[in-house]
Design an enzyme around this catalytic site. Structure first.
Site, PDB file in Angstrom:
ATOM      1  N   CYS A 107       0.820  -1.195   0.078  1.00 20.14           N
ATOM      2  CA  CYS A 107      -0.152   0.022  -0.152  1.00 20.14           C
ATOM      3  C   CYS A 107       0.921   1.076   0.173  1.00 20.14           C
ATOM      4  CB  CYS A 107      -0.979  -0.196   1.120  1.00 20.14           C
ATOM      5  SG  CYS A 107      -2.185   1.179   1.296  1.00 20.14           S
ATOM      6  N   HIS A 201      -3.172  -5.233   0.904  1.00 17.50           N
ATOM      7  CA  HIS A 201      -2.367  -5.560   2.104  1.00 17.50           C
ATOM      8  C   HIS A 201      -2.592  -7.201   2.531  1.00 17.50           C
ATOM      9  CE1 HIS A 201      -1.700  -1.760   4.189  1.00 17.50           C
ATOM     10  NE2 HIS A 201      -2.820  -1.445   3.583  1.00 17.50           N
ATOM     11  N   GLU A 203      -0.604  -8.717   4.194  1.00 24.54           N
ATOM     12  CA  GLU A 203      -0.249  -8.884   5.761  1.00 24.54           C
ATOM     13  C   GLU A 203      -1.140  -8.741   6.717  1.00 24.54           C
ATOM     14  OE1 GLU A 203       0.361  -4.477   5.033  1.00 24.54           O
ATOM     15  OE2 GLU A 203       0.308  -6.218   3.783  1.00 24.54           O
TER      16      GLU A 203
END
Length: 289
Positions: A107, A201, A203
């Site tokens: 991002c 994202h 993660e």
């Protein structure tokens, strides 16, 4: 036997923004990123630095050269607004480019890498992309790219961003796109380093997205994502339920998502592939055991 990698996570947020996310039940982006890296690669040494903080003790070029890979988190900052919090991050990343250390950005990480390498980031004229990035499609180059090994050719991913890459750095390869933002993933070389980066994202766990929605409320109602705060609260509750029960078929059907988001191994595969297929081979080429 090769030792576990030594990695650096660059926190993109200010201390104030980190505290605000924690207040709403989330965590500092860098803490979550570091925990995931340690989980994916047991024994990995993962450090964190905070270049948006005043007086932060940041690694110099020699310090950056000591890492096998550098990952950059998301951020609530807007890079085109400038300021010391942004400039210190750009300077740090440009120093990293001179070391040959592989870099991965999520991002804000994509946006920061893009600007540091000469590209352009803008406010997205289509507005915010939040919750799930829909129908993200790998390009012809992306389908054959090491970052997307074992990832479906079309997938959804957790996302939250107002800004987007308008112009990639010279020589960049577009790896994934969707109807909201043309650049959803890219690879480019800057200085001596190879950068892999995504606009979404991989993660994030579901609980972190739930905290982000709580933090952004009632802005998301005003932006038309929800009819009212009650509807938003129901959505947040579903995210919390996903965290407890990711295999819930009714919720998956309701939101039109599949294993690319629900299964943690698939959701995070870009990060695993980066370490296994970029960080570790580059470390070997740099003569590190």
């Amino acid at each position: 036997m090769m030792s576990a990698p030594r990695l650096l996570v660059i926190e993109g947020n200010t201390a104030e923004a980190r505290a605000r996310q924690i207040h709403y039940g989330g965590e500092a982006a860098s803490e979550g990123y570091a925990r995931l890296l340690r989980e994916l690669f047991p024994g990995a040494v993962v450090d964190i630095c905070y270049p948006a903080d005043p007086g932060a003790n940041l690694p110099d070029r020699a310090g950056l050269d000591g890492y096998d890979g550098i990952a950059i988190t998301g951020s609530s900052l807007n890079i085109y607004k400038g300021g010391v919090e942004v400039l210190q991050q750009i300077e740090l990343v440009r120093a990293a480019f001179e070391t040959g250390t592989p870099v991965f950005g999520s991002c804000w990480g994509l946006q920061l890498l893009t600007v540091a390498a000469g590209g352009v980031v803008r406010l997205n004229p289509r507005g915010r992309e939040v919750g799930f990035g829909r129908r993200i499609r790998t390009t012809d180059a992306g389908r054959d790219h090491a970052m997307f090994v074992d990832k479906p050719a079309v997938f959804e991913a957790m996302t939250v961003h107002l800004d987007e890459v308008e112009t990639l750095p010279e020589g960049a390869t577009l790896l994934a796109t969707n109807d909201h933002s043309q650049v959803q993933a890219a690879e480019f070389v800057a200085g001596r380093s190879t950068c892999w980066a995504v606009q979404y994202h991989p993660e994030y766990p579901f609980r972190e997205m739930a905290a982000i929605f709580r933090r952004l409320s009632p802005s998301l109602v005003a932006e038309g994502f929800f009819m009212d705060e009650e509807e938003e609260a129901s959505f947040i509750a579903d995210f919390e339920h996903f965290e407890r029960e990711p295999g819930n078929k009714a919720l998956a059907w309701r939101y039109g998502i599949d294993g690319a988001v629900i299964q943690k191994g698939l959701r995070t595969i870009e990060i695993r592939n980066w370490v296994e297929r970029q960080v570790i081979p580059t470390r070997a080429a740099r003569g590190r055991g």
